[in-house]
Design an enzyme around this catalytic site. Structure first.
Site, PDB file in Angstrom:
ATOM      1  CG  HIS A 278      -1.947  -1.066   1.245  1.00  0.00           C
ATOM      2  ND1 HIS A 278      -3.230  -0.894   0.773  1.00  0.00           N
ATOM      3  CD2 HIS A 278      -1.868  -2.345   1.681  1.00  0.00           C
ATOM      4  CE1 HIS A 278      -3.904  -2.028   0.928  1.00  0.00           C
ATOM      5  NE2 HIS A 278      -3.094  -2.926   1.475  1.00  0.00           N
ATOM      6  CG  ASP A 329      -2.272  -4.190   5.277  1.00  0.00           C
ATOM      7  OD1 ASP A 329      -1.497  -3.250   5.077  1.00  0.00           O
ATOM      8  OD2 ASP A 329      -3.468  -4.159   4.943  1.00  0.00           O
ATOM      9  CD  GLU A 330      -4.811  -6.274   1.771  1.00  0.00           C
ATOM     10  OE1 GLU A 330      -5.795  -6.957   1.429  1.00  0.00           O
ATOM     11  OE2 GLU A 330      -4.751  -5.036   1.629  1.00  0.00           O
ATOM     12  CE1 TYR A 331       6.300  -6.309  -0.086  1.00  0.00           C
ATOM     13  CE2 TYR A 331       7.157  -8.404   0.737  1.00  0.00           C
ATOM     14  CZ  TYR A 331       7.329  -7.239   0.005  1.00  0.00           C
ATOM     15  OH  TYR A 331       8.518  -7.012  -0.637  1.00  0.00           O
ATOM     16  CB  THR A 363       0.203  -9.704   6.993  1.00  0.00           C
ATOM     17  OG1 THR A 363      -0.338  -8.396   7.099  1.00  0.00           O
ATOM     18  CG2 THR A 363       0.501  -9.999   5.533  1.00  0.00           C
TER      19      THR A 363
END
Length: 761
Positions: A278, A329-331, A363
Site C-alpha cells: 500500500h 499488511d497484504e504483502y 498478515t
C-alpha cells in the site's frame, strides 16, 4: 443553550441509557436527596491535591492533568446547559455543587477485564444536592464527567436520583480508524471527530495516514497515475518527493495540534505509515524500489528499508504516543522471509530510536525460518491473514478489528469481492447480534463469526481491545469528509459501549438503544459535525410549519454577495430555492451554483446545478429515475446498466423553483418546478473493475452567503413531499446484502467502460 431537544422521547427518558451504559446502585448510597443542575451553584469544585495529577499508564506522551480535564468539562457543561460555569480549586468541598477529585476507595480494585489496575476507573455519587466524581486517574475523572453529562441530557431538566456508580473499562483499546490515505481530511474535521468519539469514552484514534487506490480499480492504464496519498508533510526537503498534493497534508504544527486536542479529551492518536505494501506514494517517488506490483516495495533492494527508516526518522518526533503503526499488511506471501525480517527490523529501529512499540496488521506470511517478534502488536482484521486464538497462544498482544463486524467501505461495499462485502455505514446489527445470533452482543473477546466456539476468553492476557475501521477504498471523490462521519456516527457509540463494558459490564438495552442514540449523538458537546445552527430556532417540532431559515430578496437581480450568515446545515433537510437566473450559494463546506456543462458531455452552453465541496470536487446534477437507488442491500447505489437513469447532467432554465431534499442514505435529490430531475452522485468503480455503479452524495446546504438571481431561500428540517420519509437522522444498520439480482445484462468490463466514456465528467 445549545441542547437539542427531542419531545417525542421525553416520556421515555427514565428508560434511556448513557453510552456506555452504567449500573447505578441506589440502595447503598450514603446520600439523601438527588441533584438538580438548575439549583446547583454554577461552579465546579476540584480537589486541589488532585488538580495536577496526570496519568502515566496510558499511551499518550502528553497526558492532561485533572485540572485540564476539568476545564474541558466546564466548557461542555456551559455549552450544553447554559450559564457560565466556572472552575475552582478547593481543599474541601462546600455543601452542594459538582465536586471532582480522587477516587475515595481502593483504586487497585478497579481493573480492566484482564485484572490489571487502570487509571480509567471512576466513581460517581449523587445525593444531597451534590455530585461527586472521583477518578483513579485523570482520565477516569474525565470519563466520569462524560457519564454525568449524558445522564443530565437524558434527564432533560429533571433532577438526578441519588445513587452511585463505580466502574472501569473492560479494555484499554476502544478505538476507531479513519483512512486518510485515500481521502483527505482537514485538521478541524479530525479534531471534531475525536471530540465526538470521546463523548462515548473512545480511547484511540487510529490515523491511517498513507495509502493508494487499489491498482485493479479505476482508469489504471498506468500505475503512476493511480491515486495515492501521503497526508503528513515532511520538513526535510529530501523527503518531500513523497508528496503529490501539498495542500492536502498536515504540517508538524497541525498534526501536533490534532494530537493535543485529542489528548485533552482522553483520546490518543495512533499514527500509521504503510509499508511495504500500500505504498504507491513511495514507489511513484522512487520507482526503482517497486516490485512488479507497483504498490509493493522490493525489500531486497538495498535502498528500500533505508528509505522507510528515513521516513520514520522524520515523523517519529511528531508522534506523541507510546505506540505507532507500521502497516505491513497484504504483502507478497511468497516473500515471507524478507517481510518478517522487515517487520522485526522496523520494530527494533522504532523502539531503539524513540522508545515506541509498533503495531502491524495481521498478515499471512508463512515462513519456516522466521517469526514476527513478540514485541510487535498484531491488529487482527481477517481470518486467513491471522488467527486470534493462535496469536494469544503464541504470546502476542493483539487488537480485534475483525472485518466482519469492524469494517466499513465508505460509500460502496467491495462487491463482488468476498468474504466480506463491507457495508457503507457501520453495521450496528452485527454488533448487537454477533454471528447473526439474536441478542448475542459483541465484545472485544469475540472474533470468529463462523466457528463461534473459537473465541478468546474474556480478559485474555493478550487482548488489548478493539478498533472499528472506516476505509476510503472508493477513492477521494466518493465521499465528502462529513460523509465519513455519517458512516461512523452511530457505530462509534455502540463499539465504545461494548468495548468499555466487555463481558463484566452492562449490556446495551436494545429496546431503548435507538432513542438513547438519538439524544446523545445529537448533543455530543464541543463539535458540530451534524452541521446544526447554534441557536434554539432549529429545535422546532417537525411539522410545525416554521422553517429553520428563510431569506427573500429585496427585489431585482443581484450580482453582489448577500450575507446569510448561517454557515452550513446538514442532513436531513429540505432546501427550497426560487431563482430568476444563475446564482451561487456559498458555505464553509460546499457551494451550490449554476455551471456550464462541458461540450463533450452535453450541448455547449447548457447550464446545470453544480454542488462543489471544500475538497475541490464538483458534482453536477445528474438525471436519474426517482425509483432508482433504493436497493436495501446497497443503499443509494444505481448499477450502471440500469437504463432508467441516464446520469446525464440536467439542463436548468430560468425562472425555476428548485427543491433539494437530502438525507444520508438517499443523498441530495432534486425537484425543479415540482418535477423530479435527479440527484448528486459519483461514479464508483467496483472491486477488480467488474461492477460499476453510481452512488449518492449527501451534501450539506451552503448558507453563508448568496449572489446572483436568487429570489428566496427556505430551509426546513427533515425531508418530505415527493420521496420524503421524515426528519430523523438515520442510517441503515443491517447487513450489506448481495445486489446481484439488480445486475442484469453485464457483459464485459470493456463494454462497461465504453458506456462510461460518454457520461463521466
Amino acid at each position: 443553550m445549545h441542547l437539542r431537544y427531542f419531545p417525542a422521547l421525553l416520556g421515555a427518558a427514565a428508560a434511556l441509557q448513557p453510552l456506555p451504559p452504567v449500573q447505578w446502585s441506589h440502595g447503598n448510597s450514603s446520600a439523601g436527596g438527588g441533584f438538580s443542575l438548575q439549583d446547583a451553584p454554577k461552579t465546579i469544585y476540584l480537589q486541589r491535591s488532585f488538580a495536577n495529577v496526570s496519568d502515566t499508564e496510558g499511551l499518550t506522551l502528553i497526558p492532561p492533568t485533572a485540572y485540564e480535564f476539568a476545564q474541558t468539562f466546564s466548557k461542555d457543561l456551559s455549552q450544553l446547559f447554559g450559564a457560565n460555569w466556572t472552575l475552582q480549586q478547593v481543599d474541601s468541598f462546600p455543601k452542594s455543587g459538582i465536586f471532582l477529585g480522587k477516587f475515595k476507595g481502593d483504586a487497585s480494585q478497579l481493573t480492566y477485564e484482564n485484572g490489571i489496575a487502570t487509571e480509567e476507573g471512576y466513581e460517581l455519587e449523587v445525593g444531597n444536592g451534590s455530585v461527586f466524581i472521583g477518578g483513579t486517574g485523570s482520565r477516569g475523572l474525565f470519563w466520569g464527567t462524560r457519564t454525568l453529562l449524558q445522564e443530565l441530557l437524558i434527564a432533560n431538566g429533571a433532577s438526578l436520583e441519588s445513587g452511585r456508580v463505580v466502574e472501569a473499562p473492560a479494555y484499554a483499546t476502544r478505538g476507531y480508524m479513519l483512512d486518510a490515505g485515500r481521502k483527505w481530511y482537514t485538521t478541524d474535521f479530525l479534531k471534531d471527530l475525536c471530540t465526538y468519539a470521546s463523548f462515548f469514552k473512545i480511547s484511540e484514534f487510529h490515523y491511517h495516514s498513507s495509502d493508494n487506490y487499489p491498482l485493479n480499480r479505476g482508469h489504471n492504464e498506468t500505475w503512476s497515475e493511480v491515486f495515492s496519498h501521503f497526508s503528513l508533510y515532511p520538513e526535510d526537503p529530501e523527503l518531500q518527493g513523497i508528496i503529490q498534493r501539498p495542500n492536502e497534508t498536515l504540517s508538524r504544527a497541525e498534526f501536533e495540534d490534532f494530537q493535543e486536542h485529542c489528548a485533552q479529551r482522553g483520546v490518543t492518536v495512533i499514527p500509521e505509515i504503510e509499508a511495504p505494501g500500500h505504498c504507491l506514494s513511495i514507489t511513484k517517488w522512487k520507482p526503482e524500489l517497486a516490485l512488479a506490483k507497483k504498490d509493493l516495495l522490493n525489500l531486497s533492494h538495498p535502498e528500500a528499508i533505508p528509505t522507510v527508516k528515513a521516513i520514520w526518522s522524520e515523523f517519529l518526533p511528531w508522534f506523541q504516543t507510546k505506540e505507532v503503526h507500521i502497516g505491513a499488511d497484504e504483502y507478497d506471501a511468497t516473500l515471507a522471509d524478507v517481510y518478517i525480517n522487515f517487520v522485526n527490523e522496523m520494530s527494533d529501529f522504532v523502539n531503539s530510536t524513540s522508545g515506541k512499540r509498533v503495531r502491524i496488521w495481521g498478515t499471512n506470511e508463512p515462513s519456516e525460518n522466521y517469526t514476527i517478534s513478540k514485541d510487535v502488536i498484531i491488529q487482527h482484521w481477517q481470518y486467513g491473514q491471522s488467527d486470534p486464538v493462535q496469536l494469544q497462544d503464541d504470546g502476542y498482544q493483539l487488537i480485534n478489528s475483525e472485518d466482519w463486524w469492524a469494517y466499513m467501505s465508505l460509500k460502496n461495499d467491495h462487491m463482488p469481492i468476498l468474504p466480506a462485502p463491507y457495508p457503507q455505514f457501520f453495521n450496528n446489527t452485527r454488533t448487537l447480534n454477533f454471528a447473526s445470533a439474536e441478542g448475542w452482543q459483541w465484545n472485544p473477546s469475540l472474533f470468529n463469526p463462523v466457528n463461534t466456539t473459537e473465541q478468546l476468553e474474556p480478559g485474555a492476557s493478550g487482548n488489548r481491545g478493539a478498533i472499528l475501521a472506516a476505509w476510503s477504498d472508493s477513492g477521494p471523490d466518493a465521499t465528502t469528509q462529513l460523509e465519513g462521519y455519517y458512516a461512523m456516527r452511530n457505530g462509534i457509540p455502540l463499539v465504545a459501549a461494548r468495548a468499555w463494558s466487555g463481558l463484566k459490564g452492562v449490556n446495551v438495552s436494545t429496546s431503548d438503544f435507538d432513542s438513547s442514540l438519538e439524544i446523545l449523538t445529537a448533543n455530543a458537546p464541543g463539535q458540530n459535525l451534524d452541521r446544526r445552527f447554534s441557536t434554539s430556532a432549529q429545535y422546532k417540532p417537525t411539522g410545525s410549519g416554521a422553517p429553520l431559515f428563510s431569506w427573500k430578496s429585496s427585489g431585482g437581480y443581484s450580482a453582489s454577495n448577500v450575507s446569510l450568515g448561517k454557515g452550513s446545515y446538514g442532513p436531513p433537510y429540505t432546501l427550497s430555492i426560487a431563482t430568476s437566473g444563475p446564482f451561487t450559494l456559498l458555505g464553509p463546506d460546499t457551494s451550490l451554483s449554476v455551471g456550464t456543462v462541458p461540450s463533450n458531455i452535453s450541448a455547449n452552453g447548457t447550464s446545470t446545478l453544480v454542488f462543489s465541496t471544500a475538497d475541490g470536487f464538483p458534482y453536477p446534477l445528474r438525471s436519474t429515475s426517482e425509483s432508482d437507488g433504493h436497493d436495501p442491500g446497497h443503499p443509494g447505489r444505481i448499477w450502471w446498466n440500469l437504463t432508467s437513469s441516464t446520469h446525464h447532467p440536467v439542463p436548468i432554465t430560468f425562472p425555476a423553483n428548485i427543491r433539494i431534499e437530502t438525507d444520508v442514505v438517499n443523498g441530495s435529490r432534486v425537484w425543479v418546478d415540482d418535477e423530479f430531475k435527479g440527484r448528486y452522485e459519483v461514479f464508483v468503480f467496483g472491486g477488480r473493475n467488474t461492477i460499476f455503479s453510481w452512488s449518492q452524495m449527501a451534501l450539506v446546504a451552503p448558507l453563508q452567503s448568496a449572489s446572483g438571481g436568487l429570489e428566496s431561500v427556505v430551509l426546513e428540517a427533515g425531508i418530505g413531499g415527493s420521496g420524503g420519509n421524515g426528519s430523523s437522522w438515520t442510517s441503515p444498520g443491517g447487513p450489506s446484502n448481495s445486489g446481484a439480482g439488480r445486475l442484469a445484462g453485464f457483459s464485459t468490463v470493456a463494454a462497461g467502460l465504453a458506456v462510461l466514456i460518454g457520461i463521466v465528467v
